[in-house]
Scaffold this motif. Structure first.
Motif, mmCIF file in Angstrom:
data_model
loop_
_atom_site.group_PDB
_atom_site.id
_atom_site.type_symbol
_atom_site.label_atom_id
_atom_site.label_comp_id
_atom_site.label_asym_id
_atom_site.label_seq_id
_atom_site.Cartn_x
_atom_site.Cartn_y
_atom_site.Cartn_z
ATOM 1 N N TRP A 42 35.642 45.406 37.901
ATOM 2 C CA TRP A 42 34.659 44.383 37.553
ATOM 3 C C TRP A 42 33.769 44.744 36.365
ATOM 4 C CZ3 TRP A 42 34.587 39.463 38.165
ATOM 5 C CH2 TRP A 42 33.424 38.743 37.877
ATOM 6 N N ASP A 77 38.934 43.918 41.562
ATOM 7 C CA ASP A 77 37.822 43.074 42.014
ATOM 8 C C ASP A 77 38.241 41.610 41.919
ATOM 9 O OD1 ASP A 77 34.851 41.983 42.008
ATOM 10 O OD2 ASP A 77 34.660 44.129 42.394
ATOM 11 N N ASP A 78 37.280 40.737 41.879
ATOM 12 C CA ASP A 78 37.501 39.287 41.881
ATOM 13 C C ASP A 78 38.417 38.835 40.736
ATOM 14 O OD1 ASP A 78 37.177 36.715 42.699
ATOM 15 O OD2 ASP A 78 35.007 36.624 42.370
ATOM 16 N N TYR A 116 39.822 42.632 46.748
ATOM 17 C CA TYR A 116 38.515 41.982 46.902
ATOM 18 C C TYR A 116 38.698 40.614 47.529
ATOM 19 C CZ TYR A 116 34.555 39.185 45.052
ATOM 20 O OH TYR A 116 33.493 38.343 44.904
ATOM 21 N N CYS A 124 32.763 34.819 44.458
ATOM 22 C CA CYS A 124 31.674 34.624 43.488
ATOM 23 C C CYS A 124 32.195 33.966 42.212
ATOM 24 C CB CYS A 124 31.023 35.946 43.130
ATOM 25 S SG CYS A 124 30.095 36.664 44.470
ATOM 26 N N ALA A 125 33.415 34.332 41.809
ATOM 27 C CA ALA A 125 33.982 33.761 40.582
ATOM 28 C C ALA A 125 34.752 32.467 40.886
ATOM 29 C CB ALA A 125 34.868 34.781 39.892
ATOM 30 N N LYS A 150 36.918 45.129 49.405
ATOM 31 C CA LYS A 150 35.513 44.803 49.131
ATOM 32 C C LYS A 150 35.324 43.350 49.545
ATOM 33 C CE LYS A 150 32.431 44.219 45.096
ATOM 34 N NZ LYS A 150 32.308 44.542 43.666
ATOM 35 N N ASP A 152 32.903 40.283 49.777
ATOM 36 C CA ASP A 152 31.706 39.849 49.059
ATOM 37 C C ASP A 152 31.167 38.529 49.601
ATOM 38 O OD1 ASP A 152 29.839 39.123 47.170
ATOM 39 O OD2 ASP A 152 31.064 39.696 45.457
ATOM 40 N N CYS A 196 29.831 43.784 50.714
ATOM 41 C CA CYS A 196 29.097 43.473 49.489
ATOM 42 C C CYS A 196 28.258 42.246 49.788
ATOM 43 C CB CYS A 196 30.082 43.225 48.339
ATOM 44 S SG CYS A 196 29.292 42.718 46.815
ATOM 45 N N TYR A 198 24.665 42.573 48.809
ATOM 46 C CA TYR A 198 23.490 42.838 47.959
ATOM 47 C C TYR A 198 22.248 43.312 48.740
ATOM 48 C CZ TYR A 198 26.525 38.923 46.939
ATOM 49 O OH TYR A 198 27.612 38.089 46.930
ATOM 50 N N ARG A 216 26.788 47.543 49.940
ATOM 51 C CA ARG A 216 25.947 47.429 48.753
ATOM 52 C C ARG A 216 24.499 47.281 49.192
ATOM 53 N NH1 ARG A 216 28.208 44.875 44.209
ATOM 54 N NH2 ARG A 216 26.148 44.030 43.829
ATOM 55 N N ASP A 220 23.610 43.098 41.602
ATOM 56 C CA ASP A 220 24.557 43.730 40.679
ATOM 57 C C ASP A 220 23.891 44.680 39.676
ATOM 58 O OD1 ASP A 220 26.222 42.067 42.039
ATOM 59 O OD2 ASP A 220 27.149 41.185 40.265
ATOM 60 N N MET A 252 28.765 49.963 41.637
ATOM 61 C CA MET A 252 29.778 50.741 40.914
ATOM 62 C C MET A 252 29.187 51.332 39.634
ATOM 63 S SD MET A 252 32.533 47.762 41.699
ATOM 64 C CE MET A 252 31.578 46.606 40.775
HETATM 65 C C1 GLA Z 1 29.457 39.748 42.843
HETATM 66 C C2 GLA Z 1 29.528 41.235 43.154
HETATM 67 C C3 GLA Z 1 30.129 41.978 41.977
HETATM 68 C C4 GLA Z 1 31.505 41.411 41.668
HETATM 69 C C5 GLA Z 1 31.427 39.908 41.438
HETATM 70 C C6 GLA Z 1 32.808 39.283 41.336
HETATM 71 O O1 GLA Z 1 28.563 39.492 41.808
HETATM 72 O O2 GLA Z 1 28.262 41.750 43.470
HETATM 73 O O3 GLA Z 1 30.207 43.359 42.243
HETATM 74 O O4 GLA Z 1 32.361 41.713 42.741
HETATM 75 O O5 GLA Z 1 30.749 39.257 42.510
HETATM 76 O O6 GLA Z 1 32.770 37.908 41.220
#
Ligand code: GLA
Length: 399
Positions: A42, A77-78, A116, A124-125, A150, A152, A196, A198, A216, A220, A252
């Motif tokens: 990511w 990741d995503d 992920y 998230c994306a 992971k 999220d 994950c 936050y 986490r 971020d 990370m």
């Molecule tokens: C969130 C996570 C990031 C990453 C993005 C991917 O923001 O906290 O670490 O995985 O999503 O979309």
């Protein structure tokens, strides 16, 4: 003697069976006995990650010496997710033509592959999440040969917001994390479970109870010094919630990314080691500079992170812009980090290390882990630490 022989004979099959299942069971129940080390796509690649870039990272992880230094996981990741097929099975998108083949490639290099997803309908994306398909997705990951997930929260936020009370929202999140924990466990494959979300609802207090091997603790990270420092120095006090198999995750690594100076990269890597944090590199490994490689592969600093006691360090005191952290290590050893977090050079603000505040008495023998040199620490020793740089020492026998 004879009776013992007979008893041994009777129990032998049971003993053999126990010895056979014990290591497997122990591994399944306790992945991440030490903070996971690896790489995640990511921070550098964002949505540009694809099969070729992941293979290149795996190759560079080996050729750079990172694998031999302890890095194991190659985590996607995503943005790998495609649509679901008619039976609801998750597919990869065109960037990842064959996830099983990619896993084989990574495994053949002596590494492991991570992936992920989200407990929500979308990530998230805005790619496909696992909501309603948890068991199916866990089975798919296991069939592909995935070793790390992971998970999220993102896509579940809207569902939580619609809950009638904060307690109900909290329960939705807990249930979602438990659901995937159980799904992963039912595959019989040891898969590291990375939460994950936050730091929402003080996850460090309950992350382990929902099966998290790491969680986490913050929003971020970015490749800016201020954000990295805000996260790193903001972790003090969370150590009591972490330990072998369940770690605080301050996000990370950005080592080698953005405009971080070498001193700032050293601060970042040293602090993550003091925090017993997962060390997931986030830079482009095939193209990293020798200086960045030297930081990421510093065996003495990695040894602090991976210390078997699993006792996270904490801030002992601050003096102006200088922070002093300690970490207790196996065998009574100790790490001390003295960091100049401020923008001014320390020579204009002379700093004297107060050993008594660290519970130490008189002169101490130590090793400077960034120069490799022996260093004697005397009480109130004046230290010249440039702005945004760090002194990290190990005391084998603190007194
Ligand atoms: C969130 C996570 C990031 C990453 C993005 C991917 O923001 O906290 O670490 O995985 O999503 O979309």
């Amino acid at each position: 003697m004879k009776i013992w022989m007979i008893r041994l004979k009777c129990f032998a099959p049971a003993l053999i069976w126990l010895c056979w299942i014990c290591p497997t069971t122990a591994q399944q129940n306790k992945p991440a006995a030490l903070p996971p080390m690896g790489w995640n796509s990511w921070n550098h690649f964002r949505d540009k990650v694809d099969d070729a870039s992941v293979r290149a990272q795996a190759e560079a992880m080996v050729s750079s010496g990172m694998r031999d230094a302890g890095y194991t996981y190659i985590n996607i990741d995503d943005t790998w997710e495609g649509e679901r097929d008619a039976k609801g099975n998750i597919q990869t998108n065109s960037k990842f033509p064959d996830m099983k083949a990619l896993a084989d490639f990574v495994h053949n290099k002596g590494l492991k592959l991570g992936i992920y997803s989200s407990p929500g309908a979308k990530t998230c994306a805005k790619y496909e999440g696992s909501l309603g398909h948890e068991m199916q997705d866990a089975q798919t990951y296991a069939a592909w040969g995935i070793d790390y997930l992971k998970y999220d929260l993102c896509g579940l936020n809207a569902v939580m917001k619609a809950a009638p009370t904060p307690e109900a929202a909290h329960q939705i999140m807990i249930d979602a994390y438990i659901k995937m924990r159980d799904a992963l466990r039912s595959t019989g494959r040891p898969i590291v479970y990375s939460l994950c979300q936050y730091g929402v609802d003080a996850v460090w207090e309950w992350g382990a109870s929902v099966g998290g091997n790491l969680w986490r603790t913050t929003g971020d990270i970015s490749d800016k010094y201020a954000r990295m420092a805000e996260i790193g120095f903001g972790q003090a006090g969370l150590g009591r919630f972490a330990g072998p198999g369940h770690w605080n995750d301050p996000d990370m690594l950005e080592v080698g990314n953005g405009k971080l100076t070498l001193g700032e990269n050293r601060v970042h890597f040293s602090m993550w080691a003091m925090l017993a944090a997962p060390l997931l590199a986030g830079n482009d490994l095939p193209n990293m500079s020798p200086d960045v490689k030297a930081i990421l592969t510093n065996k003495d600093v990695i040894a602090i992170d991976q210390d078997k006691l699993g006792h996270e360090g904490t801030r002992v005191y601050s003096d102006g812009e200088v922070d002093v952290w300690t970490r207790h290590l196996v065998g009574g050893a100790m790490a001390i980090a003295v960091v100049n977090a401020g923008p001014d050079r320390v020579s204009t603000h002379p700093f004297h290390l107060d050993l008594a505040k660290l519970g130490l008495h008189g002169a101490q023998q130590s090793t400077d882990l960034w120069t490799g040199k022996d260093m004697q620490l005397t009480d109130n020793i004046p230290l010249e630490i440039p702005s945004h740089d760090i002194l990290l020492v190990r005391l084998a026998s603190p007194k």
